[in-house]
Design an enzyme around this catalytic site. Structure first.
Site, short mmCIF file in Angstrom:
data_model
loop_
_atom_site.label_atom_id
_atom_site.label_comp_id
_atom_site.label_asym_id
_atom_site.label_seq_id
_atom_site.Cartn_x
_atom_site.Cartn_y
_atom_site.Cartn_z
N TYR A 180 -12.00 56.97 55.82
CA TYR A 180 -12.69 58.26 55.81
C TYR A 180 -13.38 58.48 54.48
O TYR A 180 -13.17 57.75 53.52
CB TYR A 180 -11.71 59.40 56.09
CG TYR A 180 -10.77 59.73 54.95
CD1 TYR A 180 -10.99 60.86 54.15
CD2 TYR A 180 -9.67 58.94 54.66
CE1 TYR A 180 -10.13 61.17 53.09
CE2 TYR A 180 -8.81 59.24 53.62
CZ TYR A 180 -9.05 60.35 52.84
OH TYR A 180 -8.20 60.65 51.80
N ARG A 235 -18.83 54.07 48.53
CA ARG A 235 -17.37 53.99 48.58
C ARG A 235 -16.89 53.80 50.02
O ARG A 235 -15.96 53.02 50.28
CB ARG A 235 -16.75 55.24 47.96
CG ARG A 235 -15.22 55.19 47.88
CD ARG A 235 -14.65 56.30 47.02
NE ARG A 235 -14.87 57.63 47.59
CZ ARG A 235 -14.41 58.76 47.06
NH1 ARG A 235 -13.72 58.72 45.94
NH2 ARG A 235 -14.66 59.92 47.64
N ARG A 251 -2.17 48.45 73.29
CA ARG A 251 -1.70 48.61 71.92
C ARG A 251 -1.22 47.27 71.41
O ARG A 251 -0.23 46.73 71.89
CB ARG A 251 -0.56 49.64 71.84
CG ARG A 251 -0.07 49.91 70.42
CD ARG A 251 1.15 50.83 70.41
NE ARG A 251 1.55 51.16 69.04
CZ ARG A 251 2.33 50.40 68.27
NH1 ARG A 251 2.78 49.23 68.74
NH2 ARG A 251 2.64 50.77 67.05
N HIS A 288 -1.26 44.83 67.56
CA HIS A 288 -1.57 44.89 66.14
C HIS A 288 -2.84 44.14 65.74
O HIS A 288 -3.62 44.65 64.93
CB HIS A 288 -0.38 44.38 65.32
CG HIS A 288 0.75 45.35 65.23
ND1 HIS A 288 1.55 45.68 66.30
CD2 HIS A 288 1.22 46.08 64.19
CE1 HIS A 288 2.46 46.56 65.93
NE2 HIS A 288 2.28 46.83 64.65
N LYS A 296 -9.88 54.29 50.76
CA LYS A 296 -9.80 55.64 51.34
C LYS A 296 -9.55 55.51 52.84
O LYS A 296 -10.46 55.63 53.67
CB LYS A 296 -11.09 56.41 51.03
CG LYS A 296 -10.90 57.92 50.95
CD LYS A 296 -12.13 58.58 50.36
CE LYS A 296 -12.03 60.09 50.34
NZ LYS A 296 -11.02 60.61 49.43
N GLU A 339 -1.45 59.11 40.25
CA GLU A 339 -2.34 60.21 40.63
C GLU A 339 -1.53 61.25 41.36
O GLU A 339 -0.31 61.12 41.51
CB GLU A 339 -3.47 59.68 41.52
CG GLU A 339 -2.98 59.01 42.80
CD GLU A 339 -4.09 58.37 43.61
OE1 GLU A 339 -5.27 58.71 43.39
OE2 GLU A 339 -3.79 57.54 44.48
N LEU A 347 -6.80 56.21 43.79
CA LEU A 347 -8.11 56.42 44.41
C LEU A 347 -8.97 57.22 43.44
O LEU A 347 -8.75 58.42 43.29
CB LEU A 347 -7.96 57.17 45.74
CG LEU A 347 -9.27 57.47 46.47
CD1 LEU A 347 -9.91 56.17 46.96
CD2 LEU A 347 -9.04 58.42 47.64
#
Length: 291
Positions: free
Chosen positions: A37, A56, A105, A107, A153, A185, A209
């Site tokens: 995101y 980014r 589903r 991996h 991110k 952070e 980040l």
């Protein structure tokens, strides 16, 4: 439209009301947190450092081996349309890309024929109220239990969520994450310290980040001749700091005045933090609002 998300939103090439937007329950973002995101602040309907945010986003996509579904020009068009349609002058544009919905589903990555899911929306950009900024906020420290690629991110933020909730349970505004005896952070912020008039910042590594606001503050310090040292910060230095700030596009420059129940400095927002906040406001009004 809700109070927090404007209509229309963008989903897989379409602009539609939020209430009509839906994805498959087999989407890998839902099943695995397999997605990335980006959040872009908008001031006076001008996206701030849009190119840097898209770079980014592209870097994170490349690192998780997810093909960027849109060109930079197409991303800019999506952002521009969402900004124009939203009712707020100051906004936050959220972009998300997941690896899409396979038929099962499993991996390993799905076949290349499975398209990614692309979602974006505009929300109001709400900064810290003046009455909170005037007194600062409390924070706690916690061990950093996240993975080793915190520079990406990605949407798999459960460790951040749990740490932030622990801070909320303690009546605090943030949790500061400590790994191997060093400051990393906050759960959703970068952290700066002041000691003896020098601004200290953790370096950009894979364990944090770096926000666009982090870059802006370092630029402002350099422009105004403020001494800065970027290096690893030991937990003991954090506890002995004269000032601690949490920074992000919504918090801007917000003083942490209590850490683990103990006052930071004299327990009030410090003079350098106040000065940096003012530099930031001047920069916002003269530069950010022009894009």
């Amino acid at each position: 439209m809700s109070s927090y998300v404007a209509d229309p939103v963008y989903l897989n090439g379409r602009y539609l009301p939020l209430a009509e937007a839906g994805i498959s329950p087999l989407d890998r973002g839902f099943l695995f947190g397999d997605g990335v995101y980006e959040v872009i602040p908008v001031y006076s309907r001008q996206a701030f450092r849009l190119d840097e945010h898209l770079q980014r986003l592209a870097a994170t996509l490349a690192n998780v081996r997810l093909t960027d579904p849109l060109s930079p020009a197409a991303w800019r068009e999506v952002v521009a349309r969402l900004i124009a349609a939203a009712p707020w002058e100051d906004q936050s544009i959220y972009l998300q890309v997941t690896r899409g919905a396979d038929a099962k589903r499993d991996h390993p990555f799905p076949p290349s024929t499975v398209p990614p899911t692309v979602f974006a929306y505009a929300a109001p950009l709400v900064t810290t109220p003046a009455e909170i900024r005037a007194v600062g906020v409390a924070a706690i420290t916690l061990p950093d239990l996240r993975w080793a690629r915190c520079d990406l991110k990605v949407v798999s933020l459960l460790a951040n969520v749990l740490a932030r909730q622990q801070a909320a349970d303690a009546g605090c505004g943030e949790a500061l994450l400590i790994r191997d005896g060093r400051l990393a952070e906050g759960t959703a912020s970068n952290i700066f310290l002041v000691k003896d008039g020098v601004l200290l910042a953790p370096p950009k590594t894979r364990l944090m980040l770096p926000g666009i606001t982090y870059d802006v503050l370092l630029e402002l310090a350099a422009a105004h001749g403020q001494p800065v040292v970027v290096r690893d910060i030991a937990e003991a230095e954090l506890r002995a700091a004269d000032e601690i700030w949490m920074t992000s596009s919504t918090r801007e420059v917000l003083a942490i005045t209590q850490l683990d129940g103990q006052p930071v400095g004299n327990g009030r927002p410090g003079p350098l933090g106040e000065q940096m906040w003012q530099w930031y406001q001047d920069f916002k009004n003269t530069v950010m609002r022009k894009g």
